[in-house]
Design a protein around this motif. Structure first.
Motif, PDB file in Angstrom:
ATOM      1  N   LEU A 246       0.893  -1.236   0.093  1.00  0.00           N
ATOM      2  CA  LEU A 246      -0.012  -0.018  -0.025  1.00  0.00           C
ATOM      3  C   LEU A 246       0.884   1.306  -0.015  1.00  0.00           C
ATOM      4  N   GLU A 247       2.013   1.134   0.579  1.00  0.00           N
ATOM      5  CA  GLU A 247       2.812   2.399   0.808  1.00  0.00           C
ATOM      6  C   GLU A 247       3.407   2.714  -0.782  1.00  0.00           C
ATOM      7  N   GLN A 248       3.759   1.865  -1.464  1.00  0.00           N
ATOM      8  CA  GLN A 248       4.034   2.001  -2.933  1.00  0.00           C
ATOM      9  C   GLN A 248       2.927   2.943  -3.649  1.00  0.00           C
ATOM     10  N   ASN A 249       1.742   2.708  -3.145  1.00  0.00           N
ATOM     11  CA  ASN A 249       0.469   3.525  -3.932  1.00  0.00           C
ATOM     12  C   ASN A 249       0.086   4.856  -2.903  1.00  0.00           C
ATOM     13  N   GLU A 250       1.059   5.134  -1.941  1.00  0.00           N
ATOM     14  CA  GLU A 250       0.831   6.342  -1.138  1.00  0.00           C
ATOM     15  C   GLU A 250      -0.396   6.107  -0.235  1.00  0.00           C
ATOM     16  N   LEU A 251      -0.595   4.972   0.381  1.00  0.00           N
ATOM     17  CA  LEU A 251      -1.739   4.462   1.098  1.00  0.00           C
ATOM     18  C   LEU A 251      -1.133   3.841   2.285  1.00  0.00           C
ATOM     19  N   MET A 252      -2.178   3.739   3.549  1.00  0.00           N
ATOM     20  CA  MET A 252      -1.877   2.919   4.481  1.00  0.00           C
ATOM     21  C   MET A 252      -3.185   2.491   5.135  1.00  0.00           C
TER      22      MET A 252
ATOM     23  N   PRO B 215      -0.173   9.902   5.834  1.00  0.00           N
ATOM     24  CA  PRO B 215       0.087  11.295   6.313  1.00  0.00           C
ATOM     25  C   PRO B 215       1.036  11.905   5.894  1.00  0.00           C
ATOM     26  N   VAL B 216       1.096  13.217   5.782  1.00  0.00           N
ATOM     27  CA  VAL B 216       2.029  14.092   5.267  1.00  0.00           C
ATOM     28  C   VAL B 216       3.139  14.438   6.384  1.00  0.00           C
TER      29      VAL B 216
ATOM     30  N   MET C 115     -13.061  17.601  23.627  1.00  0.00           N
ATOM     31  CA  MET C 115     -12.693  18.680  22.806  1.00  0.00           C
ATOM     32  C   MET C 115     -12.850  18.134  21.155  1.00  0.00           C
ATOM     33  N   ASP C 116     -13.179  16.883  21.048  1.00  0.00           N
ATOM     34  CA  ASP C 116     -13.261  16.302  19.711  1.00  0.00           C
ATOM     35  C   ASP C 116     -11.892  16.199  19.089  1.00  0.00           C
ATOM     36  N   LEU C 117     -10.698  16.310  19.905  1.00  0.00           N
ATOM     37  CA  LEU C 117      -9.481  16.071  19.346  1.00  0.00           C
ATOM     38  C   LEU C 117      -9.246  14.748  18.923  1.00  0.00           C
ATOM     39  N   ARG C 118      -8.832  14.359  17.886  1.00  0.00           N
ATOM     40  CA  ARG C 118      -8.632  13.009  17.449  1.00  0.00           C
ATOM     41  C   ARG C 118      -7.397  12.512  17.097  1.00  0.00           C
ATOM     42  N   PRO C 119      -6.434  12.223  18.364  1.00  0.00           N
ATOM     43  CA  PRO C 119      -5.305  11.655  17.895  1.00  0.00           C
ATOM     44  C   PRO C 119      -5.449  10.195  17.286  1.00  0.00           C
ATOM     45  N   ILE C 120      -4.084   9.674  16.565  1.00  0.00           N
ATOM     46  CA  ILE C 120      -4.509   8.381  16.049  1.00  0.00           C
ATOM     47  C   ILE C 120      -4.094   7.402  17.428  1.00  0.00           C
TER      48      ILE C 120
ATOM     49  N   PHE D  49      -0.142  12.047  16.505  1.00  0.00           N
ATOM     50  CA  PHE D  49      -1.122  12.564  15.551  1.00  0.00           C
ATOM     51  C   PHE D  49      -0.554  12.515  14.010  1.00  0.00           C
ATOM     52  N   GLU D  50      -1.522  12.430  13.338  1.00  0.00           N
ATOM     53  CA  GLU D  50      -0.968  12.474  11.729  1.00  0.00           C
ATOM     54  C   GLU D  50      -1.971  13.646  11.012  1.00  0.00           C
TER      55      GLU D  50
END
Length: 218
Positions: A71-77, A165-166, A191-196, A217-218
């Protein structure tokens, strides 16, 4: 092949234990009586990666680390990232509804599943539609997510995947008490903060009576 094996086992009343990576964390790889161990590790083909739809269709024996590399080769995860990544298989993590490090944001492995191909104990093959939501009827794939192979053997899955993620950011904090850290976690959620990654706990030998909070975070 799986269909023929299960049909035979069903007719002869022989127990079957589906076998994925064999990590055994959930105890599902252990047979407690004589029967057939159905090893799926050779079913490790990626059938399709759809970069536009952000999905991958893959066989159940595929090891997560190998899938993540492709997946990484396709810029996916993958949204699922357990510490057993080098050994865990797609089918095994679906059958145990495994939870990984990215679970705070993306949920468990079952939350990544859009559709399944499953062989029922009778040998019949069931395919569920690989769609994010259905407006009517029973969500059949949920019967097999977390079922540990009791209701059928997962042989193929269509999974939701995500853009790479960038940037990633990891943080660690130590609190003077468990209660103070737990209050901070509640505030983060409110706070609806969404860490991975959100990992919180106390260990007197390491924290001296306090508690540690790790955020990603991402």
């Amino acid at each position: 092949d799986v269909s023929r094996i299960l049909r035979l086992a069903n007719n002869e009343n022989i127990p079957v234990v589906p076998y994925g990576g064999g990590s055994g964390l959930m105890g599902g790889a252990i047979s407690i009586t004589a029967g057939i161990v159905l090893d799926l590790k050779r079913m490790q083909n990626i059938i399709e990666i759809d970069s536009e739809a952000k999905t991958v269709r893959v066989e159940a024996g595929m090891v997560l680390e190998s899938l993540a590399g492709r997946l990484e080769q396709n810029e996916l995860m993958l949204g699922h990232d357990p510490w057993t990544l080098p050994v865990a298989t797609v089918g095994g993590t679906i059958s145990t509804n495994s939870l990984g490090y990215r679970g705070c944001k993306y949920g468990s492995m079952g939350d990544q599943v859009l559709g399944l191909k499953v062989v029922l104990p009778s040998g019949e093959i069931l395919c569920t539609r690989p769609v994010p939501k259905s407006s009517t009827g029973i969500d059949l794939k949920r019967i097999f997510i977390g079922g540990e192979g009791c209701f059928g053997v997962v042989t193929e899955a269509t999974l939701r995947v995500f853009p790479t993620p960038v940037k990633q950011s990891l943080r660690g904090y130590r609190f003077g008490s468990f209660e103070a850290g737990f209050w901070a976690v509640q505030e983060i959620i409110s706070m609806d903060l969404r860490p991975i990654l959100l990992d919180f706990g106390d260990d007197p030998e390491k924290t001296g009576g306090g508690a540690d909070l790790y955020l990603g975070f991402e």
